[in-house]
Design a protein around this motif. Sequence first.
Motif, short mmCIF file in Angstrom:
data_model
loop_
_atom_site.label_atom_id
_atom_site.label_comp_id
_atom_site.label_asym_id
_atom_site.label_seq_id
_atom_site.Cartn_x
_atom_site.Cartn_y
_atom_site.Cartn_z
N PRO A 1 5.21 25.28 4.59
CA PRO A 1 5.01 25.32 3.14
C PRO A 1 4.08 26.44 2.69
O PRO A 1 4.29 27.03 1.63
N ASP A 2 3.06 26.73 3.49
CA ASP A 2 2.09 27.75 3.09
C ASP A 2 2.67 29.16 3.18
O ASP A 2 2.22 30.07 2.48
N LYS A 3 3.67 29.35 4.04
CA LYS A 3 4.24 30.69 4.24
C LYS A 3 5.61 30.86 3.60
O LYS A 3 5.95 31.96 3.14
N ASP A 4 6.40 29.81 3.60
CA ASP A 4 7.80 29.93 3.19
C ASP A 4 8.14 29.31 1.85
O ASP A 4 9.22 29.57 1.31
N ALA A 5 7.26 28.48 1.31
CA ALA A 5 7.56 27.82 0.03
C ALA A 5 7.14 28.71 -1.14
O ALA A 5 6.05 29.26 -1.15
N VAL A 6 8.03 28.84 -2.11
CA VAL A 6 7.69 29.59 -3.33
C VAL A 6 7.26 28.62 -4.44
O VAL A 6 6.75 29.04 -5.47
N PHE A 7 7.49 27.33 -4.21
CA PHE A 7 6.96 26.29 -5.10
C PHE A 7 6.85 25.00 -4.31
O PHE A 7 7.78 24.63 -3.58
N LYS A 8 5.71 24.31 -4.47
CA LYS A 8 5.47 23.09 -3.71
C LYS A 8 5.59 21.84 -4.58
O LYS A 8 5.11 21.81 -5.72
N ASP A 9 6.22 20.84 -4.01
CA ASP A 9 6.36 19.53 -4.64
C ASP A 9 4.97 18.89 -4.77
O ASP A 9 4.03 19.27 -4.08
N GLY B 1 0.82 -1.21 0.00
CA GLY B 1 0.00 0.00 0.00
C GLY B 1 0.85 1.25 0.00
O GLY B 1 1.88 1.30 0.66
N ASP B 2 0.44 2.27 -0.76
CA ASP B 2 1.15 3.54 -0.80
C ASP B 2 0.77 4.39 0.42
O ASP B 2 -0.36 4.32 0.91
N THR B 3 1.71 5.21 0.87
CA THR B 3 1.43 6.11 1.98
C THR B 3 1.60 7.57 1.55
O THR B 3 0.63 8.23 1.22
N MET B 4 2.84 8.05 1.49
CA MET B 4 3.04 9.47 1.25
C MET B 4 4.20 9.75 0.31
O MET B 4 5.03 8.88 0.05
N LEU B 5 4.22 10.98 -0.17
CA LEU B 5 5.41 11.55 -0.79
C LEU B 5 5.93 12.57 0.21
O LEU B 5 5.21 13.48 0.61
N SER B 6 7.18 12.39 0.63
CA SER B 6 7.79 13.37 1.53
C SER B 6 8.26 14.53 0.66
O SER B 6 9.19 14.39 -0.14
N ALA B 7 7.62 15.67 0.82
CA ALA B 7 7.80 16.79 -0.11
C ALA B 7 9.20 17.37 -0.12
O ALA B 7 9.85 17.50 0.92
N LEU B 8 9.65 17.72 -1.33
CA LEU B 8 10.87 18.51 -1.51
C LEU B 8 10.42 19.86 -2.06
O LEU B 8 10.39 20.06 -3.28
N ASN B 9 10.03 20.74 -1.17
CA ASN B 9 9.55 22.05 -1.59
C ASN B 9 10.71 23.01 -1.82
O ASN B 9 11.81 22.84 -1.27
N LEU B 10 10.44 24.04 -2.60
CA LEU B 10 11.42 25.10 -2.83
C LEU B 10 11.08 26.26 -1.90
O LEU B 10 10.03 26.89 -2.02
N TYR B 11 11.98 26.52 -0.94
CA TYR B 11 11.74 27.54 0.09
C TYR B 11 12.64 28.75 -0.15
O TYR B 11 13.71 28.66 -0.77
N SER B 12 12.19 29.88 0.39
CA SER B 12 13.01 31.09 0.31
C SER B 12 12.73 32.03 1.48
O SER B 12 11.61 32.09 1.98
N LYS B 13 13.77 32.74 1.86
CA LYS B 13 13.64 33.81 2.86
C LYS B 13 13.84 35.17 2.20
O LYS B 13 13.72 36.21 2.84
N ASN B 14 14.16 35.14 0.90
CA ASN B 14 14.51 36.37 0.20
C ASN B 14 13.51 36.80 -0.87
O ASN B 14 13.50 37.96 -1.28
N ILE B 15 12.70 35.88 -1.34
CA ILE B 15 11.67 36.23 -2.32
C ILE B 15 10.33 35.63 -1.88
O ILE B 15 10.30 34.75 -1.03
N HIS B 16 9.27 36.13 -2.45
CA HIS B 16 7.93 35.66 -2.07
C HIS B 16 7.21 34.96 -3.22
O HIS B 16 6.15 34.37 -3.01
N ASP B 17 7.79 35.02 -4.41
CA ASP B 17 7.16 34.41 -5.58
C ASP B 17 8.26 33.87 -6.48
O ASP B 17 9.31 34.52 -6.66
N ILE B 18 8.02 32.73 -7.05
CA ILE B 18 9.04 32.12 -7.92
C ILE B 18 9.37 33.00 -9.12
O ILE B 18 10.46 32.92 -9.69
N LYS B 19 8.43 33.85 -9.51
CA LYS B 19 8.65 34.76 -10.64
C LYS B 19 9.74 35.79 -10.35
O LYS B 19 10.24 36.45 -11.26
N GLU B 20 10.09 35.95 -9.07
CA GLU B 20 11.12 36.91 -8.69
C GLU B 20 12.54 36.38 -8.91
O GLU B 20 13.51 37.13 -8.80
N ILE B 21 12.66 35.08 -9.21
CA ILE B 21 13.99 34.51 -9.46
C ILE B 21 14.54 35.08 -10.77
O ILE B 21 13.86 35.11 -11.80
#
Length: 275
Positions: free
Chosen positions: A211-219, A107-127
């Motif tokens: 993830p809701d506050k610090d991730a700029v992109f979620k796995d 049986g499958d359980t979870m995917l342990s997320a590898l999110n993209l986090y940032s303390k310097n930008i708020h949107d991935i478009k800022e990269i």
Amino acid sequence: MKKLAKGLLLALVLVIGVVAAGCGDNKSADIQKVRIGVSSSAEEVIWKPIIDKFKEKNVDIELVVFTDYTQPNAALANKEIELNAFQHYKFLNNEIKKHGYEITAIGDTMLSALNLYSKNIHDIKEIKPGDKIAVPNDTVNFGRALTVLQAAGLIRLKSTAGTTPELSDIEENIAKIEIVQVDASQTASLLPDVTAAIVNGNYAVDAGLDPDKDAVFKDGVEYYKGNDYFNVIAARTEDKDKELYKEIVKAYQSDTTKEIYKKDFHGQYIPAWER
């Protein structure tokens, strides 16, 4: 006569005691014990509702915590535990190939997320071109990180890239980012010094990342080819069709578990059984 009566009374007490003990043994024998190998005591919060549910069915589920990833499969193969729930398919398949274990994912359980986090930008478009993105440097997590960067639109991988892409599989660096490879345990601590970082779920939790506050992109499960990185509940192959184990899997794959993922693990765990 008094001595005889006393002796008979004592014998009767002994007989009752033996019968009572026998009844107790039968009751204990009716309780099924299922030991499940996990890799962290944090898993207890996920399994508690399941453990409580099966107590009502005279099933005693016990979590056995292993700190070394090489131990749970060996313990399962040696019948020291009945199930384990700590690994993804790729790890399990490698273990089977290496050790010849007769173990099957049930049986499958979870995917342990590898999110993209940032303390310097708020949107991935800022990269912007030249920005540094820290990623884990071990083979498996680096491959996953490249998959996430592609899903985020920052790079494009070759169509021939496998489930664990390498640096040479990058066909185009769309955002012209600089990929900085470091030990997985260091990615979160580098956040002030890089534009963003791919952080493993357990290290993200330890670092207090949300993830809701610090991730700029979620796995997400939809970004991967196949199911290599989806975690599983595994049993010995000879036991894979046991009805009790199927019931345990079904109890795990529930809305209650999804809520625990969200509330207690801040969304770092993503249900993999609904893909």
